[in-house]
Design an enzyme around this catalytic site. Structure first.
Site, mmCIF file in Angstrom:
data_model
loop_
_atom_site.group_PDB
_atom_site.id
_atom_site.type_symbol
_atom_site.label_atom_id
_atom_site.label_comp_id
_atom_site.label_asym_id
_atom_site.label_seq_id
_atom_site.Cartn_x
_atom_site.Cartn_y
_atom_site.Cartn_z
ATOM 1 N N LYS A 270 0.802 -0.896 -0.075
ATOM 2 C CA LYS A 270 -0.057 -0.095 0.079
ATOM 3 C C LYS A 270 0.675 1.271 0.108
ATOM 4 O O LYS A 270 0.655 2.180 -0.605
ATOM 5 C CB LYS A 270 -0.863 0.046 1.197
ATOM 6 C CG LYS A 270 -1.945 -1.038 1.117
ATOM 7 C CD LYS A 270 -2.842 -1.173 2.237
ATOM 8 C CE LYS A 270 -3.893 -2.550 2.219
ATOM 9 N NZ LYS A 270 -4.480 -3.053 3.407
ATOM 10 N N GLN B 190 -4.579 -1.532 9.830
ATOM 11 C CA GLN B 190 -4.622 -2.766 9.308
ATOM 12 C C GLN B 190 -5.106 -3.823 9.973
ATOM 13 O O GLN B 190 -4.651 -3.972 11.143
ATOM 14 C CB GLN B 190 -2.957 -3.155 8.789
ATOM 15 C CG GLN B 190 -2.819 -4.258 7.880
ATOM 16 C CD GLN B 190 -3.382 -4.433 6.699
ATOM 17 O OE1 GLN B 190 -3.267 -3.344 6.056
ATOM 18 N NE2 GLN B 190 -3.875 -5.456 6.239
ATOM 19 N N ASP C 211 -10.813 3.193 4.476
ATOM 20 C CA ASP C 211 -11.158 1.689 4.029
ATOM 21 C C ASP C 211 -12.711 1.540 4.061
ATOM 22 O O ASP C 211 -13.317 0.623 3.807
ATOM 23 C CB ASP C 211 -10.643 0.698 5.328
ATOM 24 C CG ASP C 211 -9.409 0.102 4.600
ATOM 25 O OD1 ASP C 211 -9.242 -0.344 3.819
ATOM 26 O OD2 ASP C 211 -8.677 -0.418 5.924
#
Ligand code: NAP
Length: 280
Positions: free
Chosen positions: A50, A94, A117
């Site tokens: 990422k 994460q 997200d």
């Protein structure tokens, strides 16, 4: 029957090139933050991927790393730091988190307009009301892949295997929004094969290597494989038995090179969207 590849790597590269041009003209640059807790090897690889993707398109990145024994209040403090940082427009924590940390509590601490997200209750609620701006990256990427290939969705029968909050539930809803008639299956579903064989569009997100076999798929179906596994011999595979199933379906995502690159591209897109949410 010869299937065509739903080439996520190719579409993601095209989208990233466009974002690079867009970000090149932006001042200040959008920033994406990542909070990583613990030393899960797969998570480390995902986070590095990422960050590299951010650098590639010119998005500024910031990382906060915490040890596997970090307390809930330490993780919340990291989230707060990202919430307050003016250079961080969007950020992610994460997953999975170590078991001593309440995942819901942490996600609920993320400001909704910085939630790159799209996992927070506010963004999930907005998605379900059809006014979602920050959609979860993997399901958003799947829809983009299907639309880019001009696969007809309206009125089609879609079957989703898996009901996770990050893939199964949202992709079921987004397919329904595209006028598919959707059935969701999970580990307690009875007569699974009878259901999957009815699917015009089959999305598989169960985390079981090569679980979906040729006999479970309708001839001419479109198969989207979200799973990602590294086998003992080092090769990667998905939740679908790709080599056999590809002979029966019309379109199929490869693993790697299907859903994975689209997830990263959509995360970058969400970071730019977070920037605009704060700079309109
Ligand atoms: P998850 O949290 O691992 O949950 C698995 C889901 O599959 C559950 O809903 C479970 O049902 C269901 N399931 C398990 N066994 C089943 C069976 N035999 N038949 C039908 N359903 C079954 O799911 P996830 O987080 O969505 O991850 C799924 C896979 O996708 C993993 O391999 C993950 O690494 C991968 N992934 C890839 C990306 C990407 O960008 N490529 C992104 C996210 C995830 P119950 O609810 O009944 O337990």
């Amino acid at each position: 029957m010869k299937s065509q590849l739903l080439d996520g790597k190719n579409l993601a590269a095209r989208l990233r090139q466009k974002m690079k041009e867009q970000v090149g003209k932006m001042q200040p640059k959008p920033g994406l933050g990542v909070v990583l807790v613990g030393d899960n090897p797969a998570s480390k690889v995902y986070v590095e991927g990422k960050i590299r993707a951010c650098e590639d398109v010119g998005i500024v990145s910031k990382k906060i790393l915490l040890g596997k024994d970090a307390s809930e209040s330490e993780v919340i403090a990291a989230v707060e730091e990202m919430n307050q940082d003016k250079q961080v427009h969007g950020f992610i924590v994460q997953l999975p988190l170590p078991e001593q940390i309440d995942e819901h509590l942490i996600i609920d601490s993320i400001l909704s307009f910085k939630d790159a997200d799209g996992f927070s209750a506010v963004n999930v609620g907005n998605m379900f009301m059809g006014r979602g701006v920050l959609l979860p990256a993997t399901p958003k990427g799947i829809i983009r892949l299907l639309l880019d290939a001009q696969i007809p969705l309206k009125g089609k029968r879609a079957v989703v295997l898996g009901r996770s909050n990050i893939v199964g539930k949202p992709i079921s809803f987004l397919l329904q929004q595209q006028d598919c008639t959707v059935t969701m299956c999970h580990s307690k579903t009875e007569n699974l094969k009878n259901i999957t064989k009815e699917a015009d569009i089959l999305v598989v997100a169960i985390g079981k290597p090569r679980f979906v076999t040729k006999d479970m798929v309708k001839k001419g179906a479109v198969v989207v494989d979200v799973g990602m596994h590294r086998l003992e011999d080092g090769t990667l595979c998905g939740d679908v038995d790709f080599e056999k199933v590809k002979k029966k379906c019309s379109w199929i995502t490869p693993v790697p090179g299907g859903v994975g690159p689209m997830t990263i591209a959509m995360l970058l897109e969400n970071s730019i969207e977070c920037f605009y949410l704060q700079n309109r």
